[in-house]
Write a protein that holds these residues in place. Structure first.
Motif, PDB file in Angstrom:
ATOM      1  N   ALA A  20      45.397  53.970  29.544  1.00 45.89           N
ATOM      2  CA  ALA A  20      45.135  54.983  30.577  1.00 45.89           C
ATOM      3  C   ALA A  20      45.737  56.327  30.174  1.00 45.89           C
ATOM      4  O   ALA A  20      45.102  57.377  30.362  1.00 45.89           O
ATOM      5  N   GLY A  21      46.935  56.296  29.620  1.00 46.92           N
ATOM      6  CA  GLY A  21      47.563  57.533  29.159  1.00 46.92           C
ATOM      7  C   GLY A  21      46.773  58.171  28.036  1.00 46.92           C
ATOM      8  O   GLY A  21      46.584  59.387  28.012  1.00 46.92           O
ATOM      9  N   PHE A  22      46.301  57.363  27.096  1.00 45.06           N
ATOM     10  CA  PHE A  22      45.456  57.871  26.008  1.00 45.06           C
ATOM     11  C   PHE A  22      44.189  58.501  26.572  1.00 45.06           C
ATOM     12  O   PHE A  22      43.815  59.618  26.197  1.00 45.06           O
ATOM     13  N   LEU A  23      43.536  57.798  27.484  1.00 40.66           N
ATOM     14  CA  LEU A  23      42.281  58.308  28.040  1.00 40.66           C
ATOM     15  C   LEU A  23      42.463  59.612  28.797  1.00 40.66           C
ATOM     16  O   LEU A  23      41.533  60.422  28.867  1.00 40.66           O
ATOM     17  N   SER A  24      43.661  59.847  29.321  1.00 40.85           N
ATOM     18  CA  SER A  24      43.901  61.092  30.069  1.00 40.85           C
ATOM     19  C   SER A  24      43.833  62.319  29.165  1.00 40.85           C
ATOM     20  O   SER A  24      43.691  63.439  29.656  1.00 40.85           O
ATOM     21  N   PHE A  25      43.889  62.126  27.873  1.00 38.82           N
ATOM     22  CA  PHE A  25      43.771  63.232  26.918  1.00 38.82           C
ATOM     23  C   PHE A  25      42.310  63.550  26.582  1.00 38.82           C
ATOM     24  O   PHE A  25      42.037  64.532  25.914  1.00 38.82           O
ATOM     25  N   LEU A  26      41.382  62.705  27.040  1.00 45.99           N
ATOM     26  CA  LEU A  26      39.974  62.849  26.689  1.00 45.99           C
ATOM     27  C   LEU A  26      39.156  63.365  27.852  1.00 45.99           C
ATOM     28  O   LEU A  26      39.457  63.061  29.010  1.00 45.99           O
ATOM     29  N   THR A  27      38.103  64.094  27.547  1.00 46.17           N
ATOM     30  CA  THR A  27      37.153  64.490  28.584  1.00 46.17           C
ATOM     31  C   THR A  27      36.344  63.265  28.991  1.00 46.17           C
ATOM     32  O   THR A  27      36.301  62.254  28.274  1.00 46.17           O
ATOM     33  N   VAL A  90      51.645  47.108   8.043  1.00 45.92           N
ATOM     34  CA  VAL A  90      50.821  47.801   7.061  1.00 45.92           C
ATOM     35  C   VAL A  90      50.811  49.280   7.457  1.00 45.92           C
ATOM     36  O   VAL A  90      50.711  49.610   8.640  1.00 45.92           O
ATOM     37  N   THR A  91      50.965  50.149   6.472  1.00 49.41           N
ATOM     38  CA  THR A  91      50.936  51.594   6.721  1.00 49.41           C
ATOM     39  C   THR A  91      49.705  52.168   6.048  1.00 49.41           C
ATOM     40  O   THR A  91      49.439  51.891   4.878  1.00 49.41           O
ATOM     41  N   LEU A  92      48.964  52.947   6.816  1.00 48.83           N
ATOM     42  CA  LEU A  92      47.698  53.511   6.359  1.00 48.83           C
ATOM     43  C   LEU A  92      47.641  55.005   6.663  1.00 48.83           C
ATOM     44  O   LEU A  92      48.230  55.467   7.652  1.00 48.83           O
ATOM     45  N   PRO A  93      46.895  55.756   5.862  1.00 49.12           N
ATOM     46  CA  PRO A  93      46.676  57.171   6.193  1.00 49.12           C
ATOM     47  C   PRO A  93      45.663  57.275   7.331  1.00 49.12           C
ATOM     48  O   PRO A  93      44.837  56.369   7.533  1.00 49.12           O
ATOM     49  N   PHE A  94      45.749  58.369   8.087  1.00 44.83           N
ATOM     50  CA  PHE A  94      44.728  58.642   9.099  1.00 44.83           C
ATOM     51  C   PHE A  94      44.436  60.128   9.152  1.00 44.83           C
ATOM     52  O   PHE A  94      45.233  60.958   8.712  1.00 44.83           O
ATOM     53  N   ALA A  95      43.293  60.441   9.681  1.00 42.98           N
ATOM     54  CA  ALA A  95      42.903  61.822   9.973  1.00 42.98           C
ATOM     55  C   ALA A  95      42.092  61.804  11.255  1.00 42.98           C
ATOM     56  O   ALA A  95      41.298  60.891  11.491  1.00 42.98           O
ATOM     57  N   ASN A  96      42.320  62.792  12.110  1.00 41.36           N
ATOM     58  CA  ASN A  96      41.595  62.911  13.370  1.00 41.36           C
ATOM     59  C   ASN A  96      41.072  64.323  13.521  1.00 41.36           C
ATOM     60  O   ASN A  96      41.736  65.281  13.106  1.00 41.36           O
ATOM     61  N   ILE A  97      39.915  64.421  14.140  1.00 38.89           N
ATOM     62  CA  ILE A  97      39.331  65.719  14.492  1.00 38.89           C
ATOM     63  C   ILE A  97      39.135  65.738  15.990  1.00 38.89           C
ATOM     64  O   ILE A  97      38.463  64.865  16.546  1.00 38.89           O
ATOM     65  N   PHE A  98      39.751  66.697  16.664  1.00 38.29           N
ATOM     66  CA  PHE A  98      39.632  66.857  18.103  1.00 38.29           C
ATOM     67  C   PHE A  98      38.903  68.159  18.395  1.00 38.29           C
ATOM     68  O   PHE A  98      39.320  69.214  17.919  1.00 38.29           O
ATOM     69  N   ARG A  99      37.843  68.092  19.161  1.00 34.52           N
ATOM     70  CA  ARG A  99      37.167  69.300  19.664  1.00 34.52           C
ATOM     71  C   ARG A  99      37.808  69.658  20.989  1.00 34.52           C
ATOM     72  O   ARG A  99      37.821  68.864  21.913  1.00 34.52           O
ATOM     73  N   MET A 100      38.359  70.840  21.061  1.00 34.13           N
ATOM     74  CA  MET A 100      39.111  71.243  22.253  1.00 34.13           C
ATOM     75  C   MET A 100      38.231  72.038  23.205  1.00 34.13           C
ATOM     76  O   MET A 100      37.322  72.697  22.841  1.00 34.13           O
TER      77      MET A 100
END
Length: 100
Positions: A20-27, A90-100
């Motif tokens: 729920a907290g994660f979703l609050s960051f999304l439109t 396990v540690t992995l790289p990540f990348a995210n793109i957010f449209r604001m």
């Protein structure tokens, strides 16, 4: 909220397995893709997928390495350490793109 703080708060919600907290960051009409899974749209579909993913791991810890802003996009790169159900990690790289 400043981008660094916004991202830190977002990843705190994720690492707490707080859907729920994660979703609050999304439109409401957000689009989301986790790794190579199908593209999802809308909070309900995203929430169901995130809940399923959270149920599949013991935990995670994100570490931001870099952040860029280009026009309406915020891009971040980092590393995520996943703790599996068997307590291995396990540690992995990540990348995210957010449209604001």
């Amino acid at each position: 909220m400043e981008q660094q703080s916004w991202l830190n708060e977002l990843f705190k919600k994720i690492d707490a397995k707080d859907t729920a907290g994660f979703l609050s960051f999304l439109t409401t009409d957000a689009r989301f893709r986790l790794a190579n899974s199908p593209l999802l749209q809308g909070r309900q579909a995203i929430g169901e997928a995130v809940d399923a993913f959270f149920a599949s791991i013991r935990g995670s810890q994100h570490r931001l390495l870099d952040i860029w802003s280009i026009d309406d996009a915020v891009i971040c790169q980092g590393e995520v350490s996943y703790t599996r159900k068997d307590k291995s990690t396990v540690t992995l790289p990540f990348a995210n793109i957010f449209r604001m």
